[in-house]
Design an enzyme around this catalytic site. Sequence first.
Site, short mmCIF file in Angstrom:
data_model
loop_
_atom_site.label_atom_id
_atom_site.label_comp_id
_atom_site.label_asym_id
_atom_site.label_seq_id
_atom_site.Cartn_x
_atom_site.Cartn_y
_atom_site.Cartn_z
N ASP A 286 0.86 -1.20 0.00
CA ASP A 286 0.00 0.00 0.00
C ASP A 286 0.90 1.24 0.00
O ASP A 286 1.61 1.50 0.97
CB ASP A 286 -0.87 -0.04 1.26
CG ASP A 286 -1.91 1.07 1.31
OD1 ASP A 286 -1.68 2.11 0.66
OD2 ASP A 286 -2.92 0.89 2.01
N HIS A 287 0.83 1.98 -1.09
CA HIS A 287 1.75 3.11 -1.26
C HIS A 287 1.46 4.26 -0.29
O HIS A 287 2.26 5.17 -0.13
CB HIS A 287 1.69 3.61 -2.72
CG HIS A 287 2.99 4.14 -3.22
ND1 HIS A 287 3.96 4.68 -2.39
CD2 HIS A 287 3.51 4.19 -4.48
CE1 HIS A 287 5.00 5.05 -3.11
NE2 HIS A 287 4.75 4.77 -4.38
N ARG A 288 0.31 4.21 0.38
CA ARG A 288 0.03 5.26 1.37
C ARG A 288 0.90 5.07 2.60
O ARG A 288 1.19 6.02 3.33
CB ARG A 288 -1.45 5.22 1.79
CG ARG A 288 -2.40 5.62 0.69
CD ARG A 288 -3.83 5.34 1.09
NE ARG A 288 -4.08 3.92 1.34
CZ ARG A 288 -5.24 3.42 1.73
NH1 ARG A 288 -6.27 4.23 1.94
NH2 ARG A 288 -5.39 2.13 1.92
#
Length: 574
Positions: free
Chosen positions: A546-548
Site C-alpha cells: 500500500d503506497h500510502r
Amino acid sequence: MALIEVQVPDIGDLDEVAVIELMVKVGDTVKAEQSLITVESDKASMEIPSSTAGVVKELRVALGDKVKQGTVVLVLEAAGADSVPNQAEAHVSTAQAAPVSVAPVAPAPAAVAAPASAESGPIEVRIPDIGDFKDVAVIELLVKVGDTVKVEQSLMTVESDKASMEIPSAAAGVVKEIKVKLGDTVNIGDLVVILEGSAVAATAVLVPNQAEALVKPAGAAPIFVATTTPAMAAAAPAATAVSVPTHAPGGATLGLPHASPSVRKFARELGVPLNEVKGSGLKGRITEADVQSFTRSVMGGAVQTLAAAAQHKPAAGGSGGDGAALGLIPWPKVDFAKFGPIERKEMSRIKKISGANLLRNAIMIPAVTNHDDADITDLEAFRVATNLETDKAVKSGGAGVKVTMLAFLIKACVAALKKYPEFNSSLDGDSIIYKQYFHIGFAADTPNGLMVPVIKDADKKGIFQISTEMGELAKKARDGKLSPAEMSGASFTISSLGGIGGRYFTPIINAPEVAILGVCKSQMEPVWDGKAFVPRLMLPLSLTWDHRVIDGAAAARFNVYLAQILGDFRRVML
Ligand code: CAO
C-alpha cells in the site's frame, strides 16, 4: 425391558418420503415427543417424533431411505417400559394398525369461505385444517397482489417447529389483498388472502364442516399429510391432518433452503439468512451445526451476509456494479448467445462476498507490486533432507511432520516484518497502527472458494510447529470447518501458488493489512555467479504493498532482505 419398534405414523397420501436427517443415534436417550428423523416430500418436510421415552437400541433407517407409514424407524428400550408395558404396546400396535387417513374427518372450519356470489367477486382464502398446529408462522409469501393464481397453487409457506407446509389456494383468481405478512402467526380459519374469483373459483370454495370439499376443491387433489405431533404418533390421525397439495402445476415452487423446520426456526431466531448458509448434510441439507458455524463466521468478521456486503459495497458495486457512481461508462452489455452456446450460472456466496471485498481493496488501495527472485537452492536441499529424516523416523515408528517451502516463507517473512515494521501495520484514519504481534495469514484454495487461515504468533513458533498448524488449518479450510478466530487477526498474508505453477502475479492486499506476498513455483535457472552460469533454484516473489504507508524503496528493500534470508536461512538468527 421391553423393546419398542417406533414406526412411521400415518403420513396421509404420501406413498414414500425420503429420510433426510437422522436426529438421534444408537445409545441416545430420547424423550417422548423428541424428533427422531426428518422426512421430506416435495412440498413438506416433517420431523417424526418418538411416541415414547427410551434408549435407542437400533436404527432401522439410513439417510436417503424411502419410508412410508409403518416403516420401522428404530428400536427403543422404553424407559420404565416394565412398569407401563400396555401403554408401550398400545403405541406399537396402534401404529401398526393405523390406516392411512386421507380426509380430515375432524370438523374442519372453512379453508376458503364462500364468496357472496358464486360467479365472481371476492373470495376469502383461509388457513385450512392444519391439524393440531397452533400459531404457525408465515415464513414465505409465494404470491403478491395482482398475481393470477390457479387452483392448488401454493400461496404461502407456514412453519411450526415440527413441520413446514405450503398453503394451497382452493380457488383460482387474482390476488386482491394479502392479509398476512412474513412473521405473522396464523391458525386454522384465519383469513390470509382475498382473491377476485372466477366461476371456477366459486366451485372450489369450502364452507364450514365441508371437509370433503377440501379434499377435492374444483377437482384438484390436495393430500393430507399427517403431521408428527405426539397425538399422531400415538395414532390419532384424524385430528392431525394437514393439507398439502401433491403438486402445484404452474404454481410456485417451494424455494426454501434445504433444511428441516427446526433448523429453519433456529436460523430465524438468530436472524441467519438460510439461503446463504452452505449445507453439509445429505444433498447439501443445512444442519443446525451449519447455522452455528455461519453465525460464528459472521460474528468473527470472516464472512459477511449478502445484505451486509451490499450495504458496504463500494459505489461501483460488488461484482455486478456498473461503475456509474464513479463516473465510468456503463459496463458492456452483450448478448453472448448471439456468438455461440452459453450457460449462465449464479456466482457462489463466497465469490460474491469476496468479490465485493476484492473490488473495494483494488479500488481503494494505491497498490504497487514488486517482483523479485530468491535463490532457495540450499534451503530446498535442507528442506528435502529434513523431510527424508522425517520419513525415516516415521517408517521406524516415530512421529514427524512434512515441511513445505511455505513454512520457511512464513518464518522468513516474520524476520522481514520485524526489520521493516511498516509492512506489519494498518492504516487508521491519519494514524498508522504498528502491530507488535506477527500473525501470518496464508491463502488456501478450497472447494468453497478462497479462505485465509491465520498462523498466530508465528515469531514464537518453529518450522515444524508452523507446518503442523498449517496442515491442520488447511484441512479445516477444505472441510469448511475453520472458526472465525482461525481466520482473523492476520497482520500480513502470503498467497502461495508454488504447488501449482506460474511465474509472477499481482496479489490484492487483504485490507486492513498493508502488504501481501505472492509466491510462485520455484525452478532451476542459469544464474551468473561472476564467472559462469550455474544452475540455481529460483523462487519468484511478488510483493504488493500500500503506497500510502510504504515507499517503493522500502518495498524493494523488503524483497531483497527476504531473498537474502531465503538464500541463507541462518540470517533469521541474526
Ligand atoms: N515451488 C515449487 N514447489 C512448491 C512450492 C514452490 N514455491 N510450494 C510448494 N511446492 C510443492 C510442495 O513442496 C509440494 O510438493 P511435494 O508434494 O512434491 O512435496 C507441492 O508443491 C504441493 O504443496 P502444497 O500446496 O500441498 O503445500 P503448500 O504448503 O505449499 O501450500 C496451501 C499449502 C494450503 C497454501 C496450498 O495448498 C494452497 O491452497 N495454495 C493455493 C493458494 C491460492 O489459491 N492463492 C491464490 C490467492 S489469490 O487469488
